[in-house]
Design an enzyme around this catalytic site. Structure first.
Site, PDB file in Angstrom:
ATOM      1  N   ASP A 117      38.990  50.243  21.574  1.00  0.00           N
ATOM      2  CA  ASP A 117      38.647  49.530  22.804  1.00  0.00           C
ATOM      3  C   ASP A 117      37.555  48.697  22.687  1.00  0.00           C
ATOM      4  OD1 ASP A 117      40.473  50.073  25.037  1.00  0.00           O
ATOM      5  OD2 ASP A 117      39.643  52.064  25.241  1.00  0.00           O
TER       6      ASP A 117
ATOM      7  N   GLN B 256      41.874  56.377  28.223  1.00  0.00           N
ATOM      8  CA  GLN B 256      42.407  55.497  29.156  1.00  0.00           C
ATOM      9  C   GLN B 256      41.380  55.635  30.164  1.00  0.00           C
ATOM     10  OE1 GLN B 256      44.816  53.223  29.073  1.00  0.00           O
ATOM     11  NE2 GLN B 256      44.481  52.427  31.127  1.00  0.00           N
TER      12      GLN B 256
ATOM     13  N   LYS C 147      51.535  51.151  25.831  1.00  0.00           N
ATOM     14  CA  LYS C 147      50.842  51.057  24.372  1.00  0.00           C
ATOM     15  C   LYS C 147      51.293  52.074  23.328  1.00  0.00           C
ATOM     16  CE  LYS C 147      46.239  50.274  26.801  1.00  0.00           C
ATOM     17  NZ  LYS C 147      45.245  50.798  27.869  1.00  0.00           N
TER      18      LYS C 147
END
Ligand code: GUN
Length: 308
Positions: A129, A106, A62
């Site tokens: 997200d 994460q 990412k």
């Protein structure tokens, strides 16, 4: 059928890697435009707690993609012993930082940290997200334009549209799996597209029969090769979100291979189009994360946002 043709029609392979490359190319162009118009380079902060090997790989990918696109990219790597309060403090600091437009913590987090608490601490405008209840709720009430949407399902929808076009109204869609990250938002997105959506899960009865009615199947359960060829309606479009590592003794002792939730060869003989594993949905997730970060940066700058 002409002589010599195979008796089983082969589905088109949906090349997620190629579509993801198109999306990231567009993100790069639009990032240039935003900066020219006086906006800041999109800023993405990724927070990793602990030393989960898979998470380290994802987070690294990412960050690299963000840098490649000219984003401002930062990573906070914290030891397993980090307290919940410390993670919350970092999120707060990132919420206040005007150079950061996207915050990604994460998952999974270590067990001593309350995941919901951390997600809810993220400014919804920076929640790239799409996990914050505000963004989940906006998607659910049909305000996708004001939401940030979970990356994997958003990418899956784009892949479906590549095959079937933009108008999915009236299609029968089956989503297998009800996770907050994929299954539920996927169902909301397809409903928003006026599909007739069924969400199946571990307690569903007669899954094969549900699948046989579906024009679109999105499989996101994490069960290797669960969806069989005889579950698939001829001509259906299949999106396989599964990423399962299984033993592959034929490759040598102790070797493994990656398979999806769909028995690929069987399903490809019946479907009109199918995503491979790897190379299907996987690359789309990172591409949509970059798209979400650009979207958040455009909104912060009060500039028009590109459509993906
Ligand atoms: N872990 C596995 N998938 C994801 C994801 O999409 N976002 C985050 N933050 N963590 C994950």
């Amino acid at each position: 059928m002409t002589h010599g043709q195979s008796s089983s029609a082969k589905a088109a392979v949906i090349d997620g890697k190629a579509v993801a490359a198109e999306i990231t190319a567009k993100v790069a162009v639009e990032t240039g435009r935003l900066i020219e118009a006086g906006g800041l380079a999109p800023g993405l902060a990724v927070v990793l707690v602990g030393d989960d090997a898979a998470s380290q790989v994802y987070v690294g990918a990412k960050g690299r993609k963000a840098s490649e696109l000219g984003f401002h990219s930062v990573q906070h790597t914290l030891p397993l012993s980090t307290s919940e309060a410390e993670v919350l403090a970092i999120v707060e600091q990132l919420n206040r930082d005007p150079a950061i437009h996207g915050i990604l913590v994460q998952l999974p987090l270590p067990r001593h940290i309350d995941t919901s608490k951390v997600i809810e601490a993220i400014d919804p405008a920076k929640d790239v997200d799409g996990f914050h209840p505000i963004n989940v709720g906006r998607l659910a009430i049909g305000e996708r334009d004001r939401a940030l949407v979970s990356c994997t399902p958003a990418g899956c929808l784009l892949l479906v549209k590549r095959v079937l076009g933009d108008d999915l109204a009236g299609k029968d869609a089956l989503v297998i799996g009800r996770s907050n990250i994929v299954g539920k938002p996927m169902a909301q997105l397809l409903l928003q597209e006026s599909c007739t959506v069924t969400v199946a899960h571990s307690r569903s009865r007669d899954l094969p029969e549900l699948a046989r009615k579906a024009d679109i199947i999105v499989a996101a359960v994490g069960r290797p090769e669960m969806v069989r060829g005889d579950w698939v309606k001829p001509g259906a479009v299949i999106i396989d979100v599964g990423m399962n590592r299984i033993p592959a003794p034929e490759r040598g002792e102790g070797k493994t291979r990656l398979v999806g939730d769909v028995a690929y060869d069987e399903a490809a003989a019946v479907a009109s189009a199918i995503t491979p594993v790897p190379g299907g949905v996987g690359p789309m997730t990172i591409a949509m994360l970059m798209a979400n970060t650009l979207t958040a940066a455009c909104r912060a700058a009060g500039k028009p946002e590109p459509k993906f």
